[in-house]
Design an enzyme around this catalytic site. Structure first.
Site, short mmCIF file in Angstrom:
data_model
loop_
_atom_site.label_atom_id
_atom_site.label_comp_id
_atom_site.label_asym_id
_atom_site.label_seq_id
_atom_site.Cartn_x
_atom_site.Cartn_y
_atom_site.Cartn_z
N GLY A 271 3.40 11.63 10.41
CA GLY A 271 4.25 10.21 9.10
C GLY A 271 3.15 10.57 7.75
O GLY A 271 3.73 11.06 6.94
N HIS A 388 -10.85 -7.66 -13.67
CA HIS A 388 -10.81 -8.79 -13.94
C HIS A 388 -9.93 -9.62 -12.89
O HIS A 388 -8.74 -10.63 -13.02
CB HIS A 388 -9.75 -8.78 -15.21
CG HIS A 388 -10.21 -7.67 -16.46
ND1 HIS A 388 -10.61 -8.62 -17.10
CD2 HIS A 388 -10.72 -6.64 -16.63
CE1 HIS A 388 -11.79 -8.04 -17.97
NE2 HIS A 388 -11.68 -6.15 -17.88
O1 F6P Z 1 4.70 2.37 10.80
C1 F6P Z 1 5.23 3.45 11.72
C2 F6P Z 1 5.65 4.29 11.05
O2 F6P Z 1 6.16 5.85 12.85
C3 F6P Z 1 4.60 5.73 10.40
O3 F6P Z 1 3.58 6.51 10.88
C4 F6P Z 1 6.16 6.35 9.50
O4 F6P Z 1 5.56 6.81 8.42
C5 F6P Z 1 6.58 5.33 9.71
O5 F6P Z 1 7.09 4.25 10.96
C6 F6P Z 1 8.12 5.90 8.95
O6 F6P Z 1 8.68 6.86 9.83
P1 F6P Z 1 9.84 7.83 9.83
O7 F6P Z 1 9.51 8.62 8.78
O8 F6P Z 1 10.35 8.32 11.69
O9 F6P Z 1 10.92 6.98 9.34
#
Ligand code: F6P
Length: 551
Positions: A271, A388
Protein backbone atom coordinates in the site's frame (compact mmCIF):
# COMPACT_ATOMS: atom_id res chain seq x y z
CA UNK A 1 19.19 -16.49 -1.61
CA UNK A 2 18.01 -17.34 1.90
CA UNK A 3 16.28 -14.23 3.11
CA UNK A 4 16.11 -15.37 6.74
CA UNK A 5 19.47 -14.74 8.38
CA UNK A 6 21.55 -17.74 9.42
CA UNK A 7 23.23 -17.84 12.85
CA UNK A 8 26.60 -17.30 11.19
CA UNK A 9 25.31 -14.27 9.26
CA UNK A 10 23.72 -12.89 12.44
CA UNK A 11 27.09 -13.21 14.19
CA UNK A 12 28.73 -11.25 11.33
CA UNK A 13 26.17 -8.47 11.72
CA UNK A 14 26.69 -8.42 15.49
CA UNK A 15 30.45 -8.10 14.94
CA UNK A 16 29.92 -5.22 12.51
CA UNK A 17 27.72 -3.43 15.06
CA UNK A 18 30.35 -4.01 17.74
CA UNK A 19 32.96 -2.44 15.46
CA UNK A 20 30.68 0.57 15.05
CA UNK A 21 30.47 1.04 18.82
CA UNK A 22 34.28 1.21 18.93
CA UNK A 23 34.15 3.66 16.05
CA UNK A 24 31.68 5.79 18.00
CA UNK A 25 34.11 6.14 20.89
CA UNK A 26 36.79 7.35 18.48
CA UNK A 27 34.57 9.82 16.62
CA UNK A 28 32.82 11.23 19.67
CA UNK A 29 36.06 12.61 21.03
CA UNK A 30 35.68 15.46 18.50
CA UNK A 31 32.77 17.70 17.62
CA UNK A 32 31.64 18.20 14.04
CA UNK A 33 32.87 21.77 14.29
CA UNK A 34 36.34 20.44 15.06
CA UNK A 35 36.12 17.87 12.29
CA UNK A 36 35.21 20.54 9.73
CA UNK A 37 38.08 22.73 10.94
CA UNK A 38 40.54 19.85 10.69
CA UNK A 39 39.50 18.62 7.24
CA UNK A 40 38.85 21.19 4.49
CA UNK A 41 37.83 18.37 2.15
CA UNK A 42 35.16 17.05 4.50
CA UNK A 43 32.27 18.21 2.28
CA UNK A 44 33.68 16.63 -0.86
CA UNK A 45 34.51 13.41 0.97
CA UNK A 46 31.14 13.12 2.66
CA UNK A 47 28.72 14.16 -0.04
CA UNK A 48 27.45 12.45 -3.16
CA UNK A 49 26.14 14.07 -6.30
CA UNK A 50 24.30 11.94 -8.83
CA UNK A 51 22.79 13.56 -11.92
CA UNK A 52 21.91 16.83 -10.24
CA UNK A 53 20.83 15.28 -6.93
CA UNK A 54 23.19 16.11 -4.08
CA UNK A 55 23.26 14.37 -0.72
CA UNK A 56 25.42 16.21 1.80
CA UNK A 57 25.90 13.98 4.85
CA UNK A 58 29.04 15.73 6.07
CA UNK A 59 27.12 17.36 8.94
CA UNK A 60 26.92 14.06 10.81
CA UNK A 61 29.05 12.82 13.69
CA UNK A 62 31.15 10.57 11.51
CA UNK A 63 34.13 10.60 9.18
CA UNK A 64 35.48 8.60 6.25
CA UNK A 65 36.69 5.83 8.55
CA UNK A 66 33.22 5.53 10.05
CA UNK A 67 31.84 5.14 6.58
CA UNK A 68 34.15 2.20 5.97
CA UNK A 69 32.80 0.55 9.13
CA UNK A 70 29.22 1.28 8.08
CA UNK A 71 29.85 -0.24 4.67
CA UNK A 72 31.21 -3.27 6.49
CA UNK A 73 27.87 -3.55 8.26
CA UNK A 74 26.01 -3.33 4.94
CA UNK A 75 28.16 -6.16 3.60
CA UNK A 76 27.74 -8.27 6.75
CA UNK A 77 23.96 -7.81 6.46
CA UNK A 78 24.13 -8.79 2.78
CA UNK A 79 22.27 -5.69 1.68
CA UNK A 80 23.29 -6.25 -1.93
CA UNK A 81 21.90 -9.75 -2.15
CA UNK A 82 18.68 -8.65 -0.41
CA UNK A 83 18.38 -5.91 -3.00
CA UNK A 84 19.07 -8.39 -5.80
CA UNK A 85 16.41 -10.72 -4.38
CA UNK A 86 13.85 -7.94 -4.61
CA UNK A 87 14.78 -7.18 -8.21
CA UNK A 88 14.74 -10.95 -8.95
CA UNK A 89 11.06 -11.14 -7.88
CA UNK A 90 11.76 -13.36 -4.86
CA UNK A 91 9.10 -13.47 -2.18
CA UNK A 92 11.01 -11.27 0.25
CA UNK A 93 7.81 -10.29 2.08
CA UNK A 94 8.00 -13.57 3.95
CA UNK A 95 5.09 -13.14 6.35
CA UNK A 96 2.68 -12.56 3.48
CA UNK A 97 4.62 -14.78 1.07
CA UNK A 98 4.70 -12.02 -1.53
CA UNK A 99 7.21 -10.58 -3.95
CA UNK A 100 7.94 -6.85 -3.58
CA UNK A 101 7.84 -5.32 -7.02
CA UNK A 102 6.99 -1.63 -6.89
CA UNK A 103 10.17 -1.27 -8.99
CA UNK A 104 8.32 -3.05 -11.83
CA UNK A 105 5.62 -0.36 -11.76
CA UNK A 106 8.11 2.24 -12.99
CA UNK A 107 10.22 0.01 -15.23
CA UNK A 108 10.35 0.76 -18.96
CA UNK A 109 8.01 -1.09 -21.31
CA UNK A 110 10.70 -3.51 -22.47
CA UNK A 111 11.83 -4.52 -18.96
CA UNK A 112 11.31 -8.03 -17.62
CA UNK A 113 10.18 -8.97 -14.12
CA UNK A 114 9.14 -12.63 -14.22
CA UNK A 115 6.83 -13.70 -11.41
CA UNK A 116 5.27 -17.16 -11.57
CA UNK A 117 6.04 -17.38 -15.28
CA UNK A 118 4.48 -14.01 -16.14
CA UNK A 119 6.30 -10.80 -17.06
CA UNK A 120 4.45 -8.42 -14.74
CA UNK A 121 5.67 -5.42 -16.76
CA UNK A 122 3.20 -6.34 -19.51
CA UNK A 123 0.31 -6.21 -17.01
CA UNK A 124 1.63 -2.95 -15.56
CA UNK A 125 1.81 -1.33 -18.98
CA UNK A 126 -1.66 -2.49 -19.92
CA UNK A 127 -3.14 -0.91 -16.77
CA UNK A 128 -1.12 2.27 -17.42
CA UNK A 129 -2.62 2.46 -20.90
CA UNK A 130 -6.15 2.01 -19.54
CA UNK A 131 -5.44 4.68 -16.89
CA UNK A 132 -4.14 6.98 -19.61
CA UNK A 133 -7.29 6.62 -21.72
CA UNK A 134 -9.45 7.30 -18.69
CA UNK A 135 -7.37 10.17 -17.27
CA UNK A 136 -7.00 11.92 -20.61
CA UNK A 137 -10.71 11.42 -21.26
CA UNK A 138 -11.51 13.13 -17.96
CA UNK A 139 -9.05 15.94 -18.67
CA UNK A 140 -10.41 16.62 -22.15
CA UNK A 141 -14.04 16.29 -21.13
CA UNK A 142 -14.60 13.31 -23.44
CA UNK A 143 -15.48 11.34 -20.32
CA UNK A 144 -17.93 13.53 -18.46
CA UNK A 145 -20.39 13.50 -15.59
CA UNK A 146 -24.13 13.82 -15.95
CA UNK A 147 -23.70 17.61 -15.78
CA UNK A 148 -20.82 17.93 -18.25
CA UNK A 149 -17.03 17.81 -17.94
CA UNK A 150 -15.77 16.95 -14.46
CA UNK A 151 -14.65 19.99 -12.51
CA UNK A 152 -13.74 18.10 -9.34
CA UNK A 153 -12.27 14.68 -8.59
CA UNK A 154 -12.48 13.28 -5.06
CA UNK A 155 -10.10 10.45 -4.16
CA UNK A 156 -11.44 8.31 -1.33
CA UNK A 157 -8.74 6.16 0.25
CA UNK A 158 -6.55 5.95 3.34
CA UNK A 159 -2.93 5.13 4.19
CA UNK A 160 -1.08 4.24 1.01
CA UNK A 161 -4.25 4.78 -1.00
CA UNK A 162 -4.26 8.43 0.07
CA UNK A 163 -0.91 9.68 1.30
CA UNK A 164 1.05 9.00 -1.90
CA UNK A 165 -1.34 10.58 -4.39
CA UNK A 166 -2.22 13.42 -2.00
CA UNK A 167 1.44 14.25 -1.38
CA UNK A 168 2.44 13.97 -5.05
CA UNK A 169 -0.51 16.00 -6.34
CA UNK A 170 0.37 18.84 -3.99
CA UNK A 171 4.09 18.57 -4.75
CA UNK A 172 3.44 18.83 -8.48
CA UNK A 173 0.91 21.67 -8.38
CA UNK A 174 2.80 23.66 -11.07
CA UNK A 175 2.01 20.79 -13.45
CA UNK A 176 -1.64 20.51 -12.38
CA UNK A 177 -3.80 21.44 -15.37
CA UNK A 178 -6.62 18.92 -14.93
CA UNK A 179 -9.76 19.20 -12.79
CA UNK A 180 -9.52 20.12 -9.11
CA UNK A 181 -8.41 17.25 -6.87
CA UNK A 182 -9.64 16.52 -3.33
CA UNK A 183 -8.62 13.74 -0.94
CA UNK A 184 -10.89 12.19 1.67
CA UNK A 185 -9.35 9.67 4.04
CA UNK A 186 -10.58 10.02 7.62
CA UNK A 187 -13.67 8.11 8.74
CA UNK A 188 -14.55 11.23 10.72
CA UNK A 189 -17.63 12.41 8.80
CA UNK A 190 -16.22 15.91 8.93
CA UNK A 191 -13.72 15.00 6.23
CA UNK A 192 -16.13 14.00 3.49
CA UNK A 193 -18.70 16.53 4.63
CA UNK A 194 -16.30 19.45 4.40
CA UNK A 195 -14.87 18.16 1.13
CA UNK A 196 -18.11 17.79 -0.80
CA UNK A 197 -19.70 20.93 0.64
CA UNK A 198 -19.77 23.35 -2.26
CA UNK A 199 -19.09 20.72 -4.94
CA UNK A 200 -21.55 20.14 -7.76
CA UNK A 201 -22.49 16.43 -7.80
CA UNK A 202 -23.21 16.56 -11.52
CA UNK A 203 -19.58 17.46 -12.29
CA UNK A 204 -17.85 15.51 -9.50
CA UNK A 205 -16.05 12.20 -10.01
CA UNK A 206 -15.25 9.90 -7.08
CA UNK A 207 -12.24 7.57 -7.21
CA UNK A 208 -12.50 4.81 -4.63
CA UNK A 209 -8.90 3.75 -3.90
CA UNK A 210 -8.33 0.65 -1.82
CA UNK A 211 -5.93 -2.21 -2.34
CA UNK A 212 -8.17 -4.60 -0.42
CA UNK A 213 -11.50 -2.83 -1.01
CA UNK A 214 -12.44 -3.76 2.55
CA UNK A 215 -10.91 -0.90 4.56
CA UNK A 216 -13.76 0.33 6.72
CA UNK A 217 -12.88 4.02 6.50
CA UNK A 218 -12.79 3.95 2.71
CA UNK A 219 -15.90 1.82 2.34
CA UNK A 220 -17.82 4.09 4.73
CA UNK A 221 -16.75 7.26 2.92
CA UNK A 222 -17.49 5.65 -0.47
CA UNK A 223 -20.99 4.70 0.70
CA UNK A 224 -21.58 8.29 1.86
CA UNK A 225 -20.37 9.63 -1.48
CA UNK A 226 -22.62 7.16 -3.29
CA UNK A 227 -25.64 8.34 -1.28
CA UNK A 228 -24.75 11.96 -2.07
CA UNK A 229 -24.70 11.19 -5.80
CA UNK A 230 -27.88 9.11 -5.68
CA UNK A 231 -29.73 11.75 -3.64
CA UNK A 232 -28.74 14.48 -6.08
CA UNK A 233 -28.74 12.68 -9.41
CA UNK A 234 -30.50 9.33 -8.97
CA UNK A 235 -29.23 5.74 -8.91
CA UNK A 236 -28.58 5.71 -12.66
CA UNK A 237 -25.85 8.37 -12.24
CA UNK A 238 -23.59 6.20 -10.07
CA UNK A 239 -21.86 4.58 -13.04
CA UNK A 240 -20.81 7.93 -14.51
CA UNK A 241 -19.59 9.36 -11.21
CA UNK A 242 -17.45 6.56 -9.78
CA UNK A 243 -14.26 4.75 -10.69
CA UNK A 244 -12.02 2.56 -8.54
CA UNK A 245 -8.45 1.37 -8.08
CA UNK A 246 -7.94 -1.94 -6.32
CA UNK A 247 -6.45 -5.41 -6.35
CA UNK A 248 -9.92 -6.80 -5.53
CA UNK A 249 -11.83 -6.16 -8.75
CA UNK A 250 -14.63 -8.56 -7.72
CA UNK A 251 -15.36 -6.36 -4.70
CA UNK A 252 -15.26 -3.24 -6.89
CA UNK A 253 -17.94 -4.82 -9.10
CA UNK A 254 -20.02 -5.73 -6.04
CA UNK A 255 -19.93 -2.04 -5.00
CA UNK A 256 -21.55 -1.25 -8.34
CA UNK A 257 -18.59 0.25 -10.18
CA UNK A 258 -18.34 -0.65 -13.86
CA UNK A 259 -15.42 -2.99 -14.57
CA UNK A 260 -14.32 -0.62 -17.39
CA UNK A 261 -13.73 2.01 -14.70
CA UNK A 262 -11.83 -0.29 -12.36
CA UNK A 263 -8.03 -0.10 -12.51
CA UNK A 264 -6.23 -3.05 -11.02
CA UNK A 265 -2.93 -3.68 -9.32
CA UNK A 266 -1.40 -6.65 -7.60
CA UNK A 267 -0.61 -8.13 -4.19
CA UNK A 268 3.10 -7.52 -4.81
CA UNK A 269 2.49 -3.76 -4.52
CA UNK A 270 2.56 -2.69 -0.87
CA UNK A 271 0.00 0.00 0.00
CA UNK A 272 2.72 2.49 0.95
CA UNK A 273 4.53 1.75 -2.32
CA UNK A 274 1.43 2.04 -4.50
CA UNK A 275 1.48 5.63 -5.76
CA UNK A 276 3.26 4.29 -8.87
CA UNK A 277 0.35 1.94 -9.61
CA UNK A 278 -3.32 2.56 -10.43
CA UNK A 279 -3.44 4.31 -7.05
CA UNK A 280 -1.64 7.15 -8.88
CA UNK A 281 -4.70 7.70 -11.10
CA UNK A 282 -5.67 11.00 -9.39
CA UNK A 283 -2.14 12.25 -10.01
CA UNK A 284 -2.42 11.31 -13.66
CA UNK A 285 -5.77 13.09 -13.93
CA UNK A 286 -4.21 16.19 -12.36
CA UNK A 287 -0.95 16.40 -14.32
CA UNK A 288 -1.59 14.27 -17.42
CA UNK A 289 -0.18 10.96 -18.58
CA UNK A 290 3.04 12.43 -19.99
CA UNK A 291 4.12 14.01 -16.72
CA UNK A 292 2.97 10.91 -14.80
CA UNK A 293 5.28 8.83 -17.03
CA UNK A 294 8.07 11.27 -16.20
CA UNK A 295 7.37 10.71 -12.48
CA UNK A 296 7.64 6.95 -13.08
CA UNK A 297 10.86 7.46 -15.03
CA UNK A 298 12.35 9.35 -12.08
CA UNK A 299 11.53 6.43 -9.79
CA UNK A 300 13.09 4.07 -12.30
CA UNK A 301 16.26 6.17 -12.55
CA UNK A 302 16.71 5.79 -8.79
CA UNK A 303 16.04 2.04 -9.07
CA UNK A 304 18.82 1.70 -11.63
CA UNK A 305 21.16 3.73 -9.44
CA UNK A 306 20.30 1.61 -6.37
CA UNK A 307 20.60 -1.65 -8.27
CA UNK A 308 23.84 -0.94 -10.14
CA UNK A 309 25.97 1.44 -8.08
CA UNK A 310 28.66 0.24 -5.68
CA UNK A 311 27.67 0.63 -2.05
CA UNK A 312 30.06 3.51 -1.30
CA UNK A 313 28.51 5.72 -4.01
CA UNK A 314 24.96 4.50 -3.66
CA UNK A 315 22.60 7.24 -2.42
CA UNK A 316 19.99 5.04 -0.67
CA UNK A 317 22.74 2.92 0.87
CA UNK A 318 24.60 5.93 2.25
CA UNK A 319 21.43 7.62 3.50
CA UNK A 320 20.34 4.33 5.06
CA UNK A 321 23.70 3.77 6.75
CA UNK A 322 23.84 7.29 8.16
CA UNK A 323 20.37 6.63 9.58
CA UNK A 324 21.58 3.38 11.15
CA UNK A 325 24.56 5.23 12.66
CA UNK A 326 22.27 7.84 14.22
CA UNK A 327 19.65 5.34 15.35
CA UNK A 328 21.64 2.34 16.52
CA UNK A 329 25.10 3.60 17.33
CA UNK A 330 24.43 7.12 18.62
CA UNK A 331 21.02 6.08 19.94
CA UNK A 332 18.81 8.89 18.60
CA UNK A 333 15.17 7.72 18.57
CA UNK A 334 13.64 10.20 16.14
CA UNK A 335 14.29 11.80 12.79
CA UNK A 336 12.86 15.05 11.43
CA UNK A 337 12.09 15.56 7.74
CA UNK A 338 12.25 19.25 6.89
CA UNK A 339 11.56 20.14 3.27
CA UNK A 340 12.33 23.75 2.39
CA UNK A 341 9.72 23.38 -0.29
CA UNK A 342 6.17 24.35 0.59
CA UNK A 343 4.80 21.95 -2.01
CA UNK A 344 6.30 19.07 -0.02
CA UNK A 345 3.85 19.93 2.75
CA UNK A 346 2.69 16.31 2.99
CA UNK A 347 6.13 14.73 2.47
CA UNK A 348 6.74 14.04 6.16
CA UNK A 349 3.29 12.48 6.53
CA UNK A 350 4.00 10.34 3.50
CA UNK A 351 7.39 9.28 4.86
CA UNK A 352 5.83 8.48 8.20
CA UNK A 353 3.86 5.68 6.60
CA UNK A 354 6.70 4.61 4.33
CA UNK A 355 9.25 4.42 7.13
CA UNK A 356 7.25 3.69 10.27
CA UNK A 357 4.86 1.13 8.76
CA UNK A 358 7.78 -0.56 7.00
CA UNK A 359 10.36 -0.57 9.76
CA UNK A 360 8.32 -0.24 12.93
CA UNK A 361 8.97 -3.92 13.69
CA UNK A 362 10.25 -5.81 16.72
CA UNK A 363 10.96 -9.28 15.40
CA UNK A 364 13.23 -10.47 12.61
CA UNK A 365 12.18 -12.58 9.65
CA UNK A 366 12.44 -15.79 11.70
CA UNK A 367 10.25 -14.36 14.47
CA UNK A 368 13.02 -13.83 16.99
CA UNK A 369 13.37 -10.51 18.79
CA UNK A 370 15.48 -7.90 17.02
CA UNK A 371 18.83 -7.18 18.60
CA UNK A 372 18.91 -3.52 17.57
CA UNK A 373 16.43 -0.67 17.82
CA UNK A 374 14.48 -0.44 14.56
CA UNK A 375 12.76 2.45 12.76
CA UNK A 376 12.89 5.91 14.32
CA UNK A 377 9.96 8.21 14.96
CA UNK A 378 9.64 10.21 11.73
CA UNK A 379 8.02 13.63 11.77
CA UNK A 380 8.37 17.06 10.26
CA UNK A 381 6.97 20.12 8.55
CA UNK A 382 8.25 22.38 5.84
CA UNK A 383 10.76 25.08 6.64
CA UNK A 384 10.74 27.97 7.19
CA UNK A 385 7.44 27.48 9.07
CA UNK A 386 8.96 24.84 11.35
CA UNK A 387 11.67 27.32 12.36
CA UNK A 388 9.03 29.39 14.10
CA UNK A 389 7.46 26.40 15.82
CA UNK A 390 9.59 23.44 16.91
CA UNK A 391 13.18 24.25 15.87
CA UNK A 392 13.81 25.67 19.34
CA UNK A 393 13.79 22.09 20.59
CA UNK A 394 16.03 20.96 17.73
CA UNK A 395 18.62 23.59 18.68
CA UNK A 396 18.48 23.69 22.45
CA UNK A 397 16.28 20.81 23.62
CA UNK A 398 17.72 17.97 25.66
CA UNK A 399 17.23 15.37 22.91
CA UNK A 400 19.24 15.25 19.72
CA UNK A 401 16.95 14.87 16.68
CA UNK A 402 18.80 14.17 13.43
CA UNK A 403 17.10 15.86 10.49
CA UNK A 404 16.92 15.66 6.71
CA UNK A 405 16.70 19.04 4.97
CA UNK A 406 15.42 19.04 1.38
CA UNK A 407 15.57 22.02 -0.94
CA UNK A 408 15.46 22.84 -4.66
CA UNK A 409 18.23 24.82 -6.34
CA UNK A 410 15.61 26.32 -8.68
CA UNK A 411 12.13 27.53 -7.79
CA UNK A 412 9.18 27.33 -10.15
CA UNK A 413 8.49 30.97 -9.45
CA UNK A 414 10.45 33.64 -11.30
CA UNK A 415 11.00 35.69 -8.14
CA UNK A 416 14.47 34.84 -6.78
CA UNK A 417 14.00 37.07 -3.73
CA UNK A 418 11.96 34.38 -2.02
CA UNK A 419 14.14 31.53 -3.12
CA UNK A 420 17.42 33.09 -2.04
CA UNK A 421 15.92 33.67 1.40
CA UNK A 422 14.62 30.10 1.49
CA UNK A 423 18.04 28.67 0.60
CA UNK A 424 19.81 30.93 3.08
CA UNK A 425 17.47 29.81 5.84
CA UNK A 426 17.84 26.14 4.99
CA UNK A 427 21.63 26.25 4.99
CA UNK A 428 21.73 28.51 8.06
CA UNK A 429 19.76 25.96 10.04
CA UNK A 430 22.07 23.06 9.24
CA UNK A 431 25.07 25.28 9.97
CA UNK A 432 23.61 26.37 13.29
CA UNK A 433 22.74 22.81 14.25
CA UNK A 434 26.26 21.70 13.42
CA UNK A 435 28.26 24.62 14.87
CA UNK A 436 26.08 25.66 17.76
CA UNK A 437 27.30 28.65 19.77
CA UNK A 438 29.70 28.26 22.65
CA UNK A 439 29.15 30.10 25.90
CA UNK A 440 32.21 32.23 25.17
CA UNK A 441 30.75 33.18 21.79
CA UNK A 442 27.46 34.01 23.49
CA UNK A 443 29.27 36.17 26.01
CA UNK A 444 31.19 37.98 23.28
CA UNK A 445 28.00 38.71 21.37
CA UNK A 446 26.23 40.01 24.46
CA UNK A 447 29.20 42.19 25.36
CA UNK A 448 29.29 43.56 21.81
CA UNK A 449 25.64 44.52 22.25
CA UNK A 450 26.75 46.66 25.20
CA UNK A 451 25.31 44.48 27.98
CA UNK A 452 26.71 44.91 31.47
CA UNK A 453 28.98 42.05 32.68
CA UNK A 454 26.38 40.71 35.14
CA UNK A 455 23.75 40.71 32.41
CA UNK A 456 26.18 38.93 30.08
CA UNK A 457 26.64 36.15 32.65
CA UNK A 458 22.92 35.91 33.33
CA UNK A 459 21.98 35.54 29.67
CA UNK A 460 24.94 33.56 28.31
CA UNK A 461 23.64 30.08 29.27
CA UNK A 462 20.34 30.82 27.52
CA UNK A 463 22.15 31.92 24.38
CA UNK A 464 24.46 28.91 24.27
CA UNK A 465 23.72 26.27 21.63
CA UNK A 466 25.33 22.84 22.06
CA UNK A 467 25.58 22.24 18.28
CA UNK A 468 27.01 18.94 17.02
CA UNK A 469 23.49 18.04 15.91
CA UNK A 470 23.35 15.82 12.80
CA UNK A 471 21.67 16.75 9.55
CA UNK A 472 21.60 15.58 5.94
CA UNK A 473 20.86 18.03 3.16
CA UNK A 474 19.34 16.89 -0.12
CA UNK A 475 19.63 19.51 -2.84
CA UNK A 476 17.80 18.91 -6.13
CA UNK A 477 17.45 21.03 -9.24
CA UNK A 478 13.68 21.60 -9.45
CA UNK A 479 10.69 19.81 -7.94
CA UNK A 480 9.48 18.41 -11.26
CA UNK A 481 7.80 15.01 -11.78
CA UNK A 482 11.08 13.24 -12.61
CA UNK A 483 12.88 14.63 -9.56
CA UNK A 484 9.99 13.87 -7.23
CA UNK A 485 10.00 10.29 -8.53
CA UNK A 486 13.71 10.05 -7.74
CA UNK A 487 13.26 11.51 -4.26
CA UNK A 488 10.46 9.13 -3.29
CA UNK A 489 12.34 6.11 -4.63
CA UNK A 490 15.46 7.31 -2.78
CA UNK A 491 13.56 7.12 0.51
CA UNK A 492 11.89 3.81 -0.41
CA UNK A 493 15.27 2.20 -0.97
CA UNK A 494 16.73 3.86 2.13
CA UNK A 495 13.99 2.18 4.17
CA UNK A 496 14.78 -1.07 2.34
CA UNK A 497 18.49 -0.86 3.24
CA UNK A 498 17.71 -0.27 6.90
CA UNK A 499 15.13 -3.08 7.01
CA UNK A 500 17.68 -5.45 5.43
CA UNK A 501 20.26 -4.51 8.07
CA UNK A 502 17.78 -5.04 10.89
CA UNK A 503 16.72 -8.35 9.33
CA UNK A 504 13.01 -7.49 9.48
CA UNK A 505 10.11 -7.74 7.05
CA UNK A 506 9.74 -4.16 5.81
CA UNK A 507 6.73 -5.06 3.70
CA UNK A 508 4.09 -6.31 6.10
CA UNK A 509 2.07 -4.23 8.60
CA UNK A 510 0.55 -6.58 11.15
CA UNK A 511 0.80 -3.86 13.78
CA UNK A 512 -2.22 -2.03 12.41
CA UNK A 513 -4.49 -5.08 12.65
CA UNK A 514 -5.23 -5.29 16.37
CA UNK A 515 -6.76 -1.83 16.58
CA UNK A 516 -8.91 -2.60 13.51
CA UNK A 517 -10.17 -5.84 15.11
CA UNK A 518 -10.97 -4.14 18.38
CA UNK A 519 -12.78 -1.28 16.62
CA UNK A 520 -15.04 -3.87 14.97
CA UNK A 521 -15.76 -5.40 18.39
CA UNK A 522 -16.41 -2.02 20.03
CA UNK A 523 -18.71 -0.66 17.31
CA UNK A 524 -21.92 -2.37 18.58
CA UNK A 525 -21.09 -1.14 22.09
CA UNK A 526 -20.62 2.44 20.88
CA UNK A 527 -23.90 2.07 18.97
CA UNK A 528 -25.57 1.02 22.24
CA UNK A 529 -26.53 -2.41 20.91
CA UNK A 530 -24.40 -4.47 23.31
CA UNK A 531 -22.95 -3.92 26.76
CA UNK A 532 -19.33 -2.78 27.19
CA UNK A 533 -19.07 -4.76 30.46
CA UNK A 534 -16.65 -7.25 28.93
CA UNK A 535 -14.03 -4.57 28.32
CA UNK A 536 -11.49 -3.11 30.72
CA UNK A 537 -12.79 -0.42 33.06
CA UNK A 538 -11.30 2.47 31.09
CA UNK A 539 -12.66 1.37 27.72
CA UNK A 540 -16.07 0.53 29.19
CA UNK A 541 -16.07 3.82 31.12
CA UNK A 542 -15.31 5.82 27.99
CA UNK A 543 -18.02 4.07 25.97
CA UNK A 544 -20.56 4.70 28.71
CA UNK A 545 -19.48 8.33 29.02
CA UNK A 546 -20.33 9.20 25.42
CA UNK A 547 -24.14 9.39 25.75
CA UNK A 548 -23.79 11.19 29.09
CA UNK A 549 -21.43 13.81 27.73
CA UNK A 550 -23.33 14.03 24.47
CA UNK A 551 -26.27 15.20 26.61
O1 F6P B 1 -2.90 0.99 7.61
C1 F6P B 1 -2.86 -0.30 7.13
C2 F6P B 1 -3.08 -0.35 5.66
O2 F6P B 1 -3.21 -1.69 5.29
C3 F6P B 1 -1.97 0.31 4.86
O3 F6P B 1 -0.86 -0.46 4.68
C4 F6P B 1 -2.70 0.64 3.61
O4 F6P B 1 -1.99 1.57 2.86
C5 F6P B 1 -3.99 1.17 4.16
O5 F6P B 1 -4.26 0.33 5.27
C6 F6P B 1 -5.15 1.19 3.22
O6 F6P B 1 -5.45 -0.09 2.75
P1 F6P B 1 -6.32 -0.30 1.46
O7 F6P B 1 -5.63 0.31 0.31
O8 F6P B 1 -6.46 -1.79 1.31
O9 F6P B 1 -7.66 0.34 1.69
Amino acid sequence: MTIVRTAAAAAEVARAFAALKVERDRVESRTMREMFAADPSRFSRLSLEVDGLLLDYSKNRLDAQTLVALLGLARAAEVESHRDSMFACERINVTENRAVLHVALRAPKDATFMLDGVNVVDEVQSVLEAMTDFAEGIRSGAIAGTGGAFTDVVNIGIGGSDLGPAMVTRALSPYHDGPRLHFVSNVDGAHIHDTIAGLNPATTLFLVASKTFTTIETMTNAATARRWIVDALGEAAVGAHFAAMSTALDKVAAFGIDVKRAFGFWDWVGGRYSVWSAIGLPVMIAIGAKDFRSFLAGGHAMDVHFRDTPLDRNLPVILGLVGIWNRNVLGFPAKAVLPYDQRLLRFAAYLQQLDMESNGKRVTLDGSAVTQQTGPLVWGEPGTNGQHAFYQLLHQGTDVIPADFLVAATPHEADDVHHHLLLANCFAQTEALMRGRTTDEARAELAAEGKAPAEVERLAPHKTFPGNRPTNTILYRLLDPFTLGRLIALYEHTVFVQGAIWGIDSFDQWGVELGKQLATQLLPMVEGKTSPDTRDASTAGLIRAVPRIRG
